[in-house]
Design an enzyme around this catalytic site. Sequence first.
Site, PDB file in Angstrom:
ATOM      1  N   PRO A  26      28.300  21.402 140.792  1.00 18.48           N
ATOM      2  CA  PRO A  26      27.330  21.631 139.854  1.00 18.48           C
ATOM      3  C   PRO A  26      26.796  22.789 139.408  1.00 18.48           C
ATOM      4  CG  PRO A  26      26.894  20.426 141.504  1.00 18.48           C
ATOM      5  CD  PRO A  26      28.386  20.962 141.581  1.00 18.48           C
ATOM      6  N   ASN A  27      26.158  22.936 137.961  1.00 20.29           N
ATOM      7  CA  ASN A  27      25.089  23.958 137.550  1.00 20.29           C
ATOM      8  C   ASN A  27      26.112  25.355 137.244  1.00 20.29           C
ATOM      9  OD1 ASN A  27      23.053  23.152 137.643  1.00 20.29           O
ATOM     10  ND2 ASN A  27      22.633  22.401 139.719  1.00 20.29           N
ATOM     11  N   ARG A  34      21.795  32.561 133.945  1.00 23.27           N
ATOM     12  CA  ARG A  34      20.092  32.857 134.806  1.00 23.27           C
ATOM     13  C   ARG A  34      20.843  33.142 136.571  1.00 23.27           C
ATOM     14  NH1 ARG A  34      18.258  28.160 137.218  1.00 23.27           N
ATOM     15  NH2 ARG A  34      19.724  26.214 136.261  1.00 23.27           N
ATOM     16  N   TYR A  39      23.899  35.397 141.596  1.00 17.97           N
ATOM     17  CA  TYR A  39      25.530  35.001 140.715  1.00 17.97           C
ATOM     18  C   TYR A  39      26.319  36.106 139.805  1.00 17.97           C
ATOM     19  CZ  TYR A  39      23.354  30.885 142.581  1.00 17.97           C
ATOM     20  OH  TYR A  39      22.947  30.205 143.810  1.00 17.97           O
ATOM     21  N   ASN A  91      34.774  25.943 144.942  1.00 14.49           N
ATOM     22  CA  ASN A  91      32.927  25.789 144.592  1.00 14.49           C
ATOM     23  C   ASN A  91      32.458  24.982 144.781  1.00 14.49           C
ATOM     24  OD1 ASN A  91      30.748  27.114 144.501  1.00 14.49           O
ATOM     25  ND2 ASN A  91      31.487  28.301 143.846  1.00 14.49           N
ATOM     26  N   ALA A  94      26.023  22.943 145.211  1.00 18.10           N
ATOM     27  CA  ALA A  94      24.657  22.475 146.389  1.00 18.10           C
ATOM     28  C   ALA A  94      25.688  21.474 147.135  1.00 18.10           C
ATOM     29  CB  ALA A  94      23.563  22.132 145.434  1.00 18.10           C
ATOM     30  N   GLU A 115      36.924  26.686 150.301  1.00 21.52           N
ATOM     31  CA  GLU A 115      36.367  26.813 149.870  1.00 21.52           C
ATOM     32  C   GLU A 115      35.882  28.293 149.081  1.00 21.52           C
ATOM     33  OE1 GLU A 115      32.934  25.440 153.274  1.00 21.52           O
ATOM     34  OE2 GLU A 115      31.482  26.305 151.796  1.00 21.52           O
ATOM     35  N   HIS A 117      32.598  30.857 147.252  1.00 25.46           N
ATOM     36  CA  HIS A 117      31.229  30.761 147.245  1.00 25.46           C
ATOM     37  C   HIS A 117      31.067  32.472 146.718  1.00 25.46           C
ATOM     38  CE1 HIS A 117      30.097  26.928 148.785  1.00 25.46           C
ATOM     39  NE2 HIS A 117      30.556  27.190 150.112  1.00 25.46           N
ATOM     40  N   SER A 119      27.550  33.191 146.013  1.00 29.10           N
ATOM     41  CA  SER A 119      26.805  33.897 146.908  1.00 29.10           C
ATOM     42  C   SER A 119      26.651  33.988 148.225  1.00 29.10           C
ATOM     43  CB  SER A 119      25.740  33.235 146.804  1.00 29.10           C
ATOM     44  OG  SER A 119      25.763  32.232 146.716  1.00 29.10           O
ATOM     45  N   ARG A 128      20.840  26.132 152.775  1.00 28.38           N
ATOM     46  CA  ARG A 128      22.779  25.566 152.681  1.00 28.38           C
ATOM     47  C   ARG A 128      23.373  26.725 153.841  1.00 28.38           C
ATOM     48  NH1 ARG A 128      21.253  26.601 146.652  1.00 28.38           N
ATOM     49  NH2 ARG A 128      19.453  27.227 146.803  1.00 28.38           N
TER      50      ARG A 128
END
Length: 164
Positions: A26-27, A34, A39, A91, A94, A115, A117, A119, A128
């Site tokens: 998501p996102n 943004r 990111y 990834n 959230a 996995e 990420h 960040s 997190r």
Amino acid sequence: MSPRGAAPRRGTSSKSKPKILVLSGPNLDRLGTREPHIYGSTTLPQLHDGLGRVASELGGSVDCRQSNHEGELVTWIGAASDDGFAGILLNAGAYTHTSYAIHDAIKGSPLPVVEVHISNPEARESFRHVSVIAAACVAKVAGFGPDSYRAALEALLRRLNQST
Ligand code: CA2
């Protein structure tokens, strides 16, 4: 032929290129639009193009997908082995911190799942710090910006090429 004459795992053989499923949750479709301080400024299509180039340089291929829906991610993970993939980069966004459904889908898959990420979640807000999917994954790459995907892809392809 695989070690000890065993049949190669689905998605890998001395003849076929390992096909990697790259999933973003998501996102992440908003990447590059943004919060560039967290990111980066690379968009998701740009990131996917780069992974395609890296995969072909290393003798593999990628199928990159994004979803804002937990169930869709679960379905893609569950189908990946039957669909001929050799491994998954995930990834989960959230959902990393909340989704037992994704944890169970990874556990139920015979494929190695890494996995990923952008960040470093453990250096951020306390919610997190927990990954409910980490224990089901073979490895984790985090904190290198969009390069986390690339580093994970290179390591996964190397591992798959060694085991065929
Ligand atoms: O660092 C990562 O890759 C994360 O998985 C990103 C998730 C976050 O919830 C995880 O804790 C860590 C958030 C994705 C939001 O992505 C955006 C990207 C650009 C603009 C807005 C959101």
